[in-house]
Design an enzyme around this catalytic site. Structure first.
Site, PDB file in Angstrom:
ATOM      1  N   GLY A   1       0.826  -1.217   0.000  1.00 33.56           N
ATOM      2  CA  GLY A   1       0.000   0.000   0.000  1.00 33.56           C
ATOM      3  C   GLY A   1       0.850   1.252   0.000  1.00 33.56           C
TER       4      GLY A   1
ATOM      5  N   SER B 101      -6.073  -0.694  13.592  1.00 32.70           N
ATOM      6  CA  SER B 101      -6.803   0.581  13.620  1.00 32.70           C
ATOM      7  C   SER B 101      -7.504   0.684  14.962  1.00 32.70           C
ATOM      8  CB  SER B 101      -7.843   0.595  12.497  1.00 32.70           C
ATOM      9  OG  SER B 101      -8.762   1.657  12.677  1.00 32.70           O
TER      10      SER B 101
ATOM     11  N   TYR C  70     -14.820  -3.524   7.572  1.00 30.09           N
ATOM     12  CA  TYR C  70     -13.492  -3.000   7.930  1.00 30.09           C
ATOM     13  C   TYR C  70     -13.142  -3.397   9.359  1.00 30.09           C
ATOM     14  CZ  TYR C  70      -9.849   0.598   8.731  1.00 30.09           C
ATOM     15  OH  TYR C  70      -8.679   1.263   9.021  1.00 30.09           O
TER      16      TYR C  70
ATOM     17  N   ALA D  19     -12.228  -7.009   9.666  1.00 25.76           N
ATOM     18  CA  ALA D  19     -10.878  -7.257   9.120  1.00 25.76           C
ATOM     19  C   ALA D  19      -9.809  -6.734  10.070  1.00 25.76           C
ATOM     20  CB  ALA D  19     -10.743  -6.594   7.752  1.00 25.76           C
TER      21      ALA D  19
HETATM   22  N1  LIG Z   1      -5.951   7.072   7.472  1.00 23.03           N
HETATM   23  C1  LIG Z   1      -6.464   6.703   8.623  1.00 23.03           C
HETATM   24  O1  LIG Z   1      -7.137   7.490   9.302  1.00 23.03           O
HETATM   25  C2  LIG Z   1      -6.210   5.319   9.166  1.00 23.03           C
HETATM   26  C3  LIG Z   1      -6.587   5.051  10.500  1.00 23.03           C
HETATM   27  C4  LIG Z   1      -6.360   3.779  11.027  1.00 23.03           C
HETATM   28  C5  LIG Z   1      -5.755   2.810  10.249  1.00 23.03           C
HETATM   29  N2  LIG Z   1      -5.400   3.096   8.969  1.00 23.03           N
HETATM   30  C6  LIG Z   1      -4.780   2.017   8.193  1.00 23.03           C
HETATM   31  O2  LIG Z   1      -3.618   2.491   7.558  1.00 23.03           O
HETATM   32  C7  LIG Z   1      -3.430   1.788   6.324  1.00 23.03           C
HETATM   33  C8  LIG Z   1      -3.269   2.795   5.199  1.00 23.03           C
HETATM   34  O3  LIG Z   1      -4.449   3.592   5.133  1.00 23.03           O
HETATM   35  P1  LIG Z   1      -4.519   4.962   4.332  1.00 23.03           P
HETATM   36  O4  LIG Z   1      -5.471   5.818   5.059  1.00 23.03           O
HETATM   37  O5  LIG Z   1      -3.167   5.455   4.040  1.00 23.03           O
HETATM   38  O6  LIG Z   1      -5.261   4.467   2.983  1.00 23.03           O
HETATM   39  P2  LIG Z   1      -4.956   4.661   1.439  1.00 23.03           P
HETATM   40  O7  LIG Z   1      -6.211   4.276   0.742  1.00 23.03           O
HETATM   41  O8  LIG Z   1      -4.388   6.012   1.196  1.00 23.03           O
HETATM   42  O9  LIG Z   1      -3.817   3.573   1.134  1.00 23.03           O
HETATM   43  C9  LIG Z   1      -4.126   2.228   0.937  1.00 23.03           C
HETATM   44  C10 LIG Z   1      -3.330   1.727  -0.253  1.00 23.03           C
HETATM   45  O10 LIG Z   1      -3.591   0.331  -0.437  1.00 23.03           O
HETATM   46  C11 LIG Z   1      -3.603   0.084  -1.840  1.00 23.03           C
HETATM   47  N3  LIG Z   1      -4.316  -1.150  -2.166  1.00 23.03           N
HETATM   48  C12 LIG Z   1      -5.658  -1.361  -2.089  1.00 23.03           C
HETATM   49  N4  LIG Z   1      -5.948  -2.605  -2.488  1.00 23.03           N
HETATM   50  C13 LIG Z   1      -4.772  -3.200  -2.827  1.00 23.03           C
HETATM   51  C14 LIG Z   1      -4.451  -4.492  -3.344  1.00 23.03           C
HETATM   52  N5  LIG Z   1      -5.397  -5.425  -3.581  1.00 23.03           N
HETATM   53  N6  LIG Z   1      -3.151  -4.780  -3.605  1.00 23.03           N
HETATM   54  C15 LIG Z   1      -2.195  -3.830  -3.397  1.00 23.03           C
HETATM   55  N7  LIG Z   1      -2.451  -2.606  -2.911  1.00 23.03           N
HETATM   56  C16 LIG Z   1      -3.723  -2.284  -2.635  1.00 23.03           C
HETATM   57  C17 LIG Z   1      -4.303   1.318  -2.394  1.00 23.03           C
HETATM   58  O11 LIG Z   1      -4.116   1.470  -3.798  1.00 23.03           O
HETATM   59  C18 LIG Z   1      -3.708   2.438  -1.555  1.00 23.03           C
HETATM   60  O12 LIG Z   1      -2.582   3.019  -2.179  1.00 23.03           O
HETATM   61  C19 LIG Z   1      -4.667   0.888   6.162  1.00 23.03           C
HETATM   62  O13 LIG Z   1      -4.330  -0.424   6.598  1.00 23.03           O
HETATM   63  C20 LIG Z   1      -5.679   1.508   7.093  1.00 23.03           C
HETATM   64  O14 LIG Z   1      -6.614   0.569   7.591  1.00 23.03           O
HETATM   65  C21 LIG Z   1      -5.617   4.326   8.408  1.00 23.03           C
END
Ligand SMILES: NC(=O)c1ccc[n+]([C@@H]2O[C@H](COP(=O)([O-])OP(=O)(O)OC[C@H]3O[C@@H](n4cnc5c(N)ncnc54)[C@H](O)[C@@H]3O)[C@@H](O)[C@H]2O)c1
Length: 243
Positions: A13, A128, A141, A144
Site C-alpha cells: 500500500g 486501527s 473493515y 478485518a
Molecule cells: N488514514 C487513517 O485514518 C487510518 C486510521 C487507522 C488505520 N489506517 C490504516 O492504515 C493503512 C493505510 O491507510 P490509508 O489511510 O493510508 O489508505 P490509502 O487508501 O491512502 O492507502 C491504501 C493503499 O492500499 C492500496 N491497495 C488497495 N488494495 C490493494 C491491493 N489489492 N493490492 C495492493 N495494494 C492495494 C491502495 O491502492 C492504496 O494506495 C490501512 O491499513 C488503514 O486501515 C488508516
C-alpha cells in the site's frame, strides 16, 4: 534516528497515504525499500504494481526484493480496501473484497516473508482503532482490522522461536488524501477533534515513526503487541462529548 542500513523492507500500500509515509521514512533511515500497490508510483528502490490478492504479485515482490542489496528484515502491511455502509446493506462482493484485501493480503505477505527473512526480522501490521471499537457503517473493515490484531498475535507466537517479531500499530484518524472530505469540512473536523485529547488529526509521518520503532532493534523484546497511535482518542470516555 534508528538506522536500517543493510536492511531491505517491503511495504504494501505504498503508493499513497500512510503506506507511502512509512516507505519514505524507512528509506530515509537507510533501508532499501520495495513498495507494492495496485497504483503506479515511484521514488522507492523498487516498485511492484499489482494486486496483492494474487499470488503472482506476492512472488514478484519477493523476487525483486531479493535483487536489492541487504538482508530482508522488514515487512509492513498497510494495503487495505473496505466496503463502507450499513451492516444490513453489506454486499457479498464488498464483504469478501474487504476481507480479501485488508486481512488476506496481510496473511499472504506474512506467509511469504517469514521463510525468506533474516532471523532478526520484524513484521508490522496496520490495525486501527476500529480493531477495538465500532462506528456505524464500518462493519467489514472492523471485522478485518480486529482479525489483524488476532493474526498479529498468532504470527508473534509461531514466528517468535525463529527470531521474527510481529507487532501492529492502531492509528486513530490520520489525515490522508482518501479522507480529505472529512478534514476539509470544518464542521466534520471540529466534531472529530473533540474526540481527540491532542486536538488534531494524526499525520502519516507520526504513524511511520512508530512503525520504525516496532521494525527496529529498539523494540527487540516486543512482539505480539499493538501500539495505539490515536492522539489519546481511545483513552477518553465518550461522556466527554456532553461536558
Ligand atoms: N488514514 C487513517 O485514518 C487510518 C486510521 C487507522 C488505520 N489506517 C490504516 O492504515 C493503512 C493505510 O491507510 P490509508 O489511510 O493510508 O489508505 P490509502 O487508501 O491512502 O492507502 C491504501 C493503499 O492500499 C492500496 N491497495 C488497495 N488494495 C490493494 C491491493 N489489492 N493490492 C495492493 N495494494 C492495494 C491502495 O491502492 C492504496 O494506495 C490501512 O491499513 C488503514 O486501515 C488508516
Amino acid at each position: 534516528m534508528t538506522s536500517f542500513e543493510g536492511s531491505v523492507a517491503i511495504v504494501t500500500g505504498s503508493a499513497r497515504g500512510i503506506g507511502a509515509a512509512i516507505a519514505g521514512d524507512l528509506r530515509a533511515r537507510g533501508a532499501r525499500v520495495l513498495g507494492v500497490d495496485v497504483l503506479a508510483h515511484n521514488g522507492l528502490d523498487a516498485v511492484v504494481v499489482g494486486d496483492l490478492r494474487e499470488e503472482a504479485t506476492v512472488e514478484r515482490c519477493f523476487a525483486e526484493a531479493g535483487e536489492l542489496p541487504g538482508t530482508l528484515r522488514v515487512l509492513v502491511n498497510s494495503a487495505f480496501w473496505a466496503e463502507r455502509g450499513p451492516l444490513l446493506q453489506t454486499t457479498q462482493a464488498g464483504w469478501e473484497q474487504t476481507l480479501a484485501v485488508s486481512l488476506g493480503c496481510t496473511w499472504r505477505m506474512i506467509r511469504a516473508f517469514a521463510p525468506r527473512a533474516g532471523n532478526d526480522a520484524a513484521i508490522v501490521n496496520l490495525a486501527s482503532v476500529h480493531s477495538f471499537g465500532a462506528v456505524a457503517g464500518f462493519a467489514p473493515y472492523e471485522a478485518a482490522k480486529a482479525a489483524i490484531v488476532a493474526l498479529t498475535r498468532s504470527a508473534a507466537v509461531e514466528l517468535g522461536p525463529t527470531g521474527i517479531r510481529c507487532n501492529a500499530v492502531a492509528p486513530g484518524f490520520v489525515a490522508v488524501e482518501r479522507n480529505r472530505a472529512i478534514w476539509e469540512d470544518q464542521s466534520k473536523l471540529q466534531a472529530l477533534l473533540r474526540a481527540y485529547p491532542l486536538g488534531r488529526p494524526g499525520r502519516p509521518e507520526e504513524v511511520a515513526s512508530c512503525v520504525a520503532f516496532l521494525a527496529s532493534s529498539e523494540s527487540a523484546f516486543v512482539t505480539g503487541s499493538v501500539l495505539k497511535v490515536d492522539g489519546g482518542m481511545s483513552a477518553q470516555l465518550a461522556e466527554a462529548m456532553v461536558r
